[in-house]
Design a protein around this motif. Sequence first.
Motif, short mmCIF file in Angstrom:
data_model
loop_
_atom_site.label_atom_id
_atom_site.label_comp_id
_atom_site.label_asym_id
_atom_site.label_seq_id
_atom_site.Cartn_x
_atom_site.Cartn_y
_atom_site.Cartn_z
N GLU A 1 41.55 33.50 46.84
CA GLU A 1 41.98 34.71 46.13
C GLU A 1 42.20 35.89 47.08
O GLU A 1 43.10 36.71 46.86
N ALA B 1 47.24 38.08 43.68
CA ALA B 1 45.91 37.68 43.18
C ALA B 1 46.00 37.31 41.72
O ALA B 1 46.72 37.95 40.94
N HIS C 1 43.01 36.38 39.70
CA HIS C 1 41.81 36.63 38.92
C HIS C 1 41.26 38.04 39.11
O HIS C 1 40.07 38.28 38.90
#
Length: 466
Positions: free
Chosen positions: A454, A463, A465
Motif C-alpha cells: 500500500e 492507494a 485502503h
Amino acid sequence: MKEISTKLLVIGGGPGGYVAAIRAGQLGIPTVLAEGASLGGTCLNIGCIPSKALIHAAQEFAHARQFGAGTSPLGIKVTNPQIDIAQTVRWKDGIVARLSGGVGALLRKAGVQVQRGWAQIEDGKTAVITPHDGGEPVRVHCEHLLLATGSEPVSLPSMPFGGAIWSSTDALSPDVLPKRLVVVGAGYIGLELGMAYRKLGVEVTVVEAAQRVLPSYDEELTQPVLEALKRSGVVLHLGCSVAGYDAQQGVHVRNARADEFALPAERVLVAVGRRPRTQGFGLEGLQLDMAGRFVAVDAHCRTSMRNVWAIGDVTGEPMLAHRAMAQGECVAEQIAGKNRRFEPMAIPAVCFTDPEVVVVGQTPPQAEAAGVEAITATFPFAANGRAMTLEATGGFVRVVARKSDHLILGWQAVGQGVAELVAAFAQSLEMGARLEDVAHTIHAHPTLGEAVQEAALKALGQALHI
Ligand code: FAD
Ligand code: NAD
C-alpha cells in the motif's frame, strides 16, 4: 611452544569471525579460529540474542500483567501474575548455550580448527594463542590474518562499570530486579533494555545527552517510540548529562541550564555506545592505517597491510551482526580466489523497541541531502486489517523512491513486528525494484506486509485502503 601453520588465521569468533571461518572451511581453506571468550562473540553471548530473549520475556510478562489488571479488551483475565527472574535468566542462558554449541558444531563440520584462548599478534603472519585453561600456548603462522575482534562497551569516567553501575552485559543477567533503574543513553541498548525493564515492573528513567530519543533516526520515525515510552511510564530527561552516582542520592544529572538534580536508583545502565577492540593484543604493532578509532578497510575489507583483513565492529559503523557476517563471507571468498567486494545497496538496521523501528536505505532527509528529487509515501498500520487483529495499529511503513524513474531508494517502518518486513525491504533495494514492482506484487491478506504494497501504491497515487 607448539607451532602450527595454516592458510587463514581468524582472531575472534563473533558473527564476523565465525562466519568467515565456516565459509573458508567450506571452500577448502585450512583455517584456524582463535576465540578468547565464547564462540558467537558479543552478539550471541551478551548482545543480540540474549537481549531479544529478555525483551520477549518482558513482553510476555507485560501481557500477563495487563490480563491481571483486568484491562485487556480481549476479555482475558489472569490472577496475580509473577515473574521468577532467575528462571528467566536460566531460560535465556539456555538459548545462548544452544546457539554457541551450534556454532562450534558448524565450525567442526567445516573443518575449522578452533583454538580457545586469547591471541597475541606478533606480526602480520604470526600470533600466539594462550589457552584460558592454562594449556600450552600455540604459535600460529598464517598466510592471511583476519581481524574480527569486535567491540566493547564505552564506560563513563564519572561512573565506571561495577557494583550498581551496569554495562549491557550486567543488565542481561540480573540476579534481582531493581526497584528503580536509571538508563544513561537513549540509543539502541538504552531503549531496548530500558523498555524491557519497564515491562518487568521496574521504574525506569532515561537520561540522554541529545534532545531526542534514538537520535540517529529521523523524528517522524521515532515519534511512536517516544509516545510508547511516555505511555508506559518511562521518565525521560533529554539534553542532560550525568556527573556521577552515589548510593544515597543516586545519579547526579545536569540539564542544559546547568541545574543539577539527583535521580534515585539502585542500578544504573550505562549505554552510551561501543568502541572497537583494538588494544591489548599486539594490533598496535602492525601500525595499520586507522579510521578514527577503527581499523581502516577498503571495499574488499583489506587493511593497509597485505593479506591482513578486518571485518565487523572493529572496522566501524554500523556495528551490526549482519554486517559483520556479510563481510566475513566476503573475505573468505576472496581468499579462495573469488572476485568479491563488500558493497551492499543497504545494511538494514532494526531497533527492537516496542514499537520496533526499521531503516533500510535512504530516509527522506538523506535523499534530500543527496540532492535526489524523491517521492515519499507513508501508509499507517491503522488502515491495515491484520494490525487491528494484533492490537498493533500504531506506526507506519514509509517508502522513498526516485521521482524520475520510481527506483526505490529506501524503506522505513515503525510498529509491532516490523522487524520481519526487513527481508522484503532489503531484497527490493538489492534487486533494484521500482515502486511498480512492489505495488503489483500480490501480498497475502491479511498480513502486515500489505502495508508495504500500500505504501508503494500510495507513492504512485493509487492507494486502495486509505
Ligand atoms: P564480536 O561479536 O564482538 O566478536 C568478537 C570476538 O572476538 C569476541 O568473542 C571476543 O572474545 C573475541 N576476541 C577479541 N579479541 C580477541 C583476541 N585477542 N583473541 C581471541 N579472541 C578475541 N547487532 C545486531 O545486528 N542486531 C541486534 O539485535 C543487536 N543487539 C545487540 C545488543 C547488545 C546488548 C549489544 C551489546 C550488541 C548488539 N548488537 C546487535 C551488535 C552486535 O552484537 C555486534 O555488531 C556484533 O557482535 C559484531 O560482531 P563481530 O564479529 O564484529 O564482533
Ligand atoms: P548508541 O550509539 O545506539 O546510543 C548511545 C546513546 O547514548 C546516544 O543516543 C547518545 O546520544 C547517548 N549518549 C552518549 N554519551 C552520553 C552521555 N554521556 N550521557 C547521556 N547520553 C549519552 O549506543 P548503544 O545503545 O550503547 O549501542 C551500541 C551499539 O550496539 C549500537 O550503535 C549498535 O551498533 C549496536 N546495537 C544494535 C542493536 C540492534 O541492532 N537492534 C541493539 C543493541 C546494540
